[in-house]
Enzyme design. Structure first.
Site, PDB file in Angstrom:
ATOM      1  N   LYS A 168      73.656  39.303  34.798  1.00  0.00           N
ATOM      2  CA  LYS A 168      73.024  38.331  33.908  1.00  0.00           C
ATOM      3  C   LYS A 168      71.717  38.892  33.328  1.00  0.00           C
ATOM      4  O   LYS A 168      71.313  38.509  32.229  1.00  0.00           O
ATOM      5  CB  LYS A 168      72.732  37.030  34.659  1.00  0.00           C
ATOM      6  CG  LYS A 168      73.963  36.314  35.194  1.00  0.00           C
ATOM      7  CD  LYS A 168      74.905  35.860  34.096  1.00  0.00           C
ATOM      8  CE  LYS A 168      76.140  36.699  33.953  1.00  0.00           C
ATOM      9  NZ  LYS A 168      77.066  36.292  32.891  1.00  0.00           N
ATOM     10  N   LYS A 181      68.349  41.587  13.600  1.00  0.00           N
ATOM     11  CA  LYS A 181      69.168  40.380  13.504  1.00  0.00           C
ATOM     12  C   LYS A 181      68.540  39.291  14.373  1.00  0.00           C
ATOM     13  O   LYS A 181      69.209  38.647  15.192  1.00  0.00           O
ATOM     14  CB  LYS A 181      70.603  40.671  13.943  1.00  0.00           C
ATOM     15  CG  LYS A 181      71.343  41.625  13.004  1.00  0.00           C
ATOM     16  CD  LYS A 181      72.810  41.723  13.356  1.00  0.00           C
ATOM     17  CE  LYS A 181      73.555  42.572  12.341  1.00  0.00           C
ATOM     18  NZ  LYS A 181      75.018  42.620  12.606  1.00  0.00           N
ATOM     19  N   HIS A 206      70.897  30.779  22.464  1.00  0.00           N
ATOM     20  CA  HIS A 206      70.895  32.144  22.979  1.00  0.00           C
ATOM     21  C   HIS A 206      69.794  32.333  24.023  1.00  0.00           C
ATOM     22  O   HIS A 206      70.047  32.847  25.127  1.00  0.00           O
ATOM     23  CB  HIS A 206      70.702  33.129  21.823  1.00  0.00           C
ATOM     24  CG  HIS A 206      70.718  34.565  22.227  1.00  0.00           C
ATOM     25  ND1 HIS A 206      71.852  35.346  22.187  1.00  0.00           N
ATOM     26  CD2 HIS A 206      69.728  35.377  22.701  1.00  0.00           C
ATOM     27  CE1 HIS A 206      71.566  36.564  22.605  1.00  0.00           C
ATOM     28  NE2 HIS A 206      70.286  36.608  22.925  1.00  0.00           N
ATOM     29  N   HIS A 252      70.244  30.065  27.244  1.00  0.00           N
ATOM     30  CA  HIS A 252      71.331  30.593  28.071  1.00  0.00           C
ATOM     31  C   HIS A 252      70.877  31.815  28.860  1.00  0.00           C
ATOM     32  O   HIS A 252      71.119  31.926  30.067  1.00  0.00           O
ATOM     33  CB  HIS A 252      72.519  30.947  27.174  1.00  0.00           C
ATOM     34  CG  HIS A 252      73.631  31.645  27.889  1.00  0.00           C
ATOM     35  ND1 HIS A 252      73.765  33.022  27.881  1.00  0.00           N
ATOM     36  CD2 HIS A 252      74.652  31.171  28.634  1.00  0.00           C
ATOM     37  CE1 HIS A 252      74.823  33.356  28.605  1.00  0.00           C
ATOM     38  NE2 HIS A 252      75.377  32.269  29.073  1.00  0.00           N
ATOM     39  N   TYR A 309      85.391  41.350  22.426  1.00  0.00           N
ATOM     40  CA  TYR A 309      85.296  41.071  20.984  1.00  0.00           C
ATOM     41  C   TYR A 309      84.168  41.884  20.359  1.00  0.00           C
ATOM     42  O   TYR A 309      84.336  42.498  19.295  1.00  0.00           O
ATOM     43  CB  TYR A 309      85.065  39.580  20.752  1.00  0.00           C
ATOM     44  CG  TYR A 309      84.745  39.238  19.327  1.00  0.00           C
ATOM     45  CD1 TYR A 309      85.758  38.994  18.401  1.00  0.00           C
ATOM     46  CD2 TYR A 309      83.414  39.186  18.875  1.00  0.00           C
ATOM     47  CE1 TYR A 309      85.464  38.705  17.079  1.00  0.00           C
ATOM     48  CE2 TYR A 309      83.113  38.899  17.559  1.00  0.00           C
ATOM     49  CZ  TYR A 309      84.142  38.651  16.666  1.00  0.00           C
ATOM     50  OH  TYR A 309      83.848  38.375  15.352  1.00  0.00           O
ATOM     51  N   LYS A 352      87.783  34.852  17.374  1.00  0.00           N
ATOM     52  CA  LYS A 352      86.425  34.645  17.895  1.00  0.00           C
ATOM     53  C   LYS A 352      86.152  33.172  18.194  1.00  0.00           C
ATOM     54  O   LYS A 352      85.556  32.836  19.224  1.00  0.00           O
ATOM     55  CB  LYS A 352      85.402  35.166  16.890  1.00  0.00           C
ATOM     56  CG  LYS A 352      83.958  34.962  17.344  1.00  0.00           C
ATOM     57  CD  LYS A 352      82.972  35.409  16.275  1.00  0.00           C
ATOM     58  CE  LYS A 352      81.538  35.150  16.731  1.00  0.00           C
ATOM     59  NZ  LYS A 352      80.555  35.529  15.689  1.00  0.00           N
ATOM     60  N   THR A 376      84.564  30.476  21.735  1.00  0.00           N
ATOM     61  CA  THR A 376      83.633  29.348  21.782  1.00  0.00           C
ATOM     62  C   THR A 376      84.328  28.092  22.292  1.00  0.00           C
ATOM     63  O   THR A 376      83.744  27.306  23.050  1.00  0.00           O
ATOM     64  CB  THR A 376      83.036  29.084  20.386  1.00  0.00           C
ATOM     65  OG1 THR A 376      82.486  30.297  19.871  1.00  0.00           O
ATOM     66  CG2 THR A 376      81.933  28.038  20.457  1.00  0.00           C
ATOM     67  N   GLN A 411      84.408  28.279  25.905  1.00  0.00           N
ATOM     68  CA  GLN A 411      83.098  27.974  26.467  1.00  0.00           C
ATOM     69  C   GLN A 411      82.868  26.465  26.535  1.00  0.00           C
ATOM     70  O   GLN A 411      82.331  25.948  27.519  1.00  0.00           O
ATOM     71  CB  GLN A 411      82.002  28.654  25.636  1.00  0.00           C
ATOM     72  CG  GLN A 411      81.977  30.168  25.823  1.00  0.00           C
ATOM     73  CD  GLN A 411      81.056  30.859  24.839  1.00  0.00           C
ATOM     74  OE1 GLN A 411      81.032  30.493  23.660  1.00  0.00           O
ATOM     75  NE2 GLN A 411      80.319  31.849  25.290  1.00  0.00           N
TER      76      GLN A 411
END
Length: 294
Positions: free
Chosen positions: A137, A152, A160, A163, A201, A218, A222, A225
């Site tokens: 992690k 980016k 993001h 998490h 991916y 893709k 999600t 998830q």
């Protein structure tokens, strides 16, 4: 009278600070599983994970963006290929390992707080594997660093960052205090499989446009998830009522997490795959109408 009020205020402040100190330091050592004391980063107070989390946040939100401000994005193609391949296979190993130690799923129905501190070969191996999963992690943080180096930064959303900060923190606490919580195995099982697909991916997408057209799946990652958080939410709700011996404070801190994550992932899914798809379809219709008029 003012002196009396002041004395009471100081006493309340002193009691509050003592309670905070106990929660972030003494409590963690009083409750620590003795089998985890030998692990790096674990036999410390809450200051260690807070230091790591603060360093991560400052690195990706302040230092690297400032460094990259007047520089061109780095080309990290080969680094990304190696990193994503390694993370994908690492999560596949974690998934297979979780299956091995799930006892055909029977462990998740154990609602008693784990109090057995006996040390045998199996328990030592499981603790080491759990610690390795925690380290994975932390390795996820390179994902954020690579986003910054490629300029980016828009990818570093609330979802993001939350998490990548909350999961290691909870992982550290669980490994330190109760590494054999059944819910940890359920989370690790689903999370490792999804991350195996996700990093797979990313690995394929690093090859560029030649492979891009084959990566239509893709959105289903999600969706998986979202399903993961629904399952964890239902499990947590049932577990909350039937558990025996778990610290109430940690239960009420952990229980809302699947709800928070589901909301953020659902918002991401709608904005990415529903609104964008509608916008694309409307553009296609407009283009076709223009062609008809021409």
């Amino acid at each position: 009278m003012p002196l009396l009020v002041s004395a009471k205020t100081l006493l309340l402040i002193d009691d509050f600070m003592s309670a905070v100190n106990y929660c972030i330091y003494d409590y963690l050592f009083d409750m620590q599983d003795p089998r985890t004391k030998h692990l790096p980063l674990i036999d410390y107070g809450l200051g260690i994970p807070i230091l790591f989390l603060t360093s991560y946040f400052m690195l990706v939100k302040v230092f690297i963006p400032q460094y990259m401000e007047k520089r061109k994005p780095f080309n990290l193609r080969w680094i990304l290929l190696i990193y994503n391949a390694g993370m994908s296979f690492g999560n596949l190993f974690a998934f297979i390992t979780c299956l091995e130690y799930m006892d055909y799923g029977r462990v998740i129905f154990d609602v008693d707080y784990p109090t057995d501190k006996s040390s045998n070969e199996e328990s030592r191996v499981m603790i080491i594997l759990g610690f390795c999963y925690l380290i994975s992690k932390l390795l996820d943080w390179f994902d954020s660093i690579f986003f910054c180096l490629r300029k980016k930064d828009s990818h570093l959303t609330l979802l993001h960052m939350y998490h990548h900060m909350v999961v290691p923190l909870f992982g550290w606490l669980i490994i330190k205090i109760a590494p054999f919580i059944p819910g940890l195995r359920l989370f690790s099982l689903m999370n490792s499989f999804i991350h195996f697909l996700m990093y797979g991916y990313y690995f394929l997408s690093a090859f560029g446009p030649r492979v891009k057209r084959y990566l239509w799946w893709k959105r289903y990652i999600t969706q998986m998830q979202l399903a993961q958080f629904i399952i964890l939410g239902i499990y947590g709700f049932i577990f909350l009522f039937f558990q025996r011996g778990y610290p109430v404070f940690w239960l009420y801190v952990a229980f809302p997490q699947p709800i928070f994550f589901f909301y953020m992932f659902y918002d991401f899914y709608v904005r990415t795959y529903v609104y964008n798809q509608s916008y694309t379809n409307n553009n296609d219709i407009n283009v076709n109408n223009v062609k008809k008029i021409d």
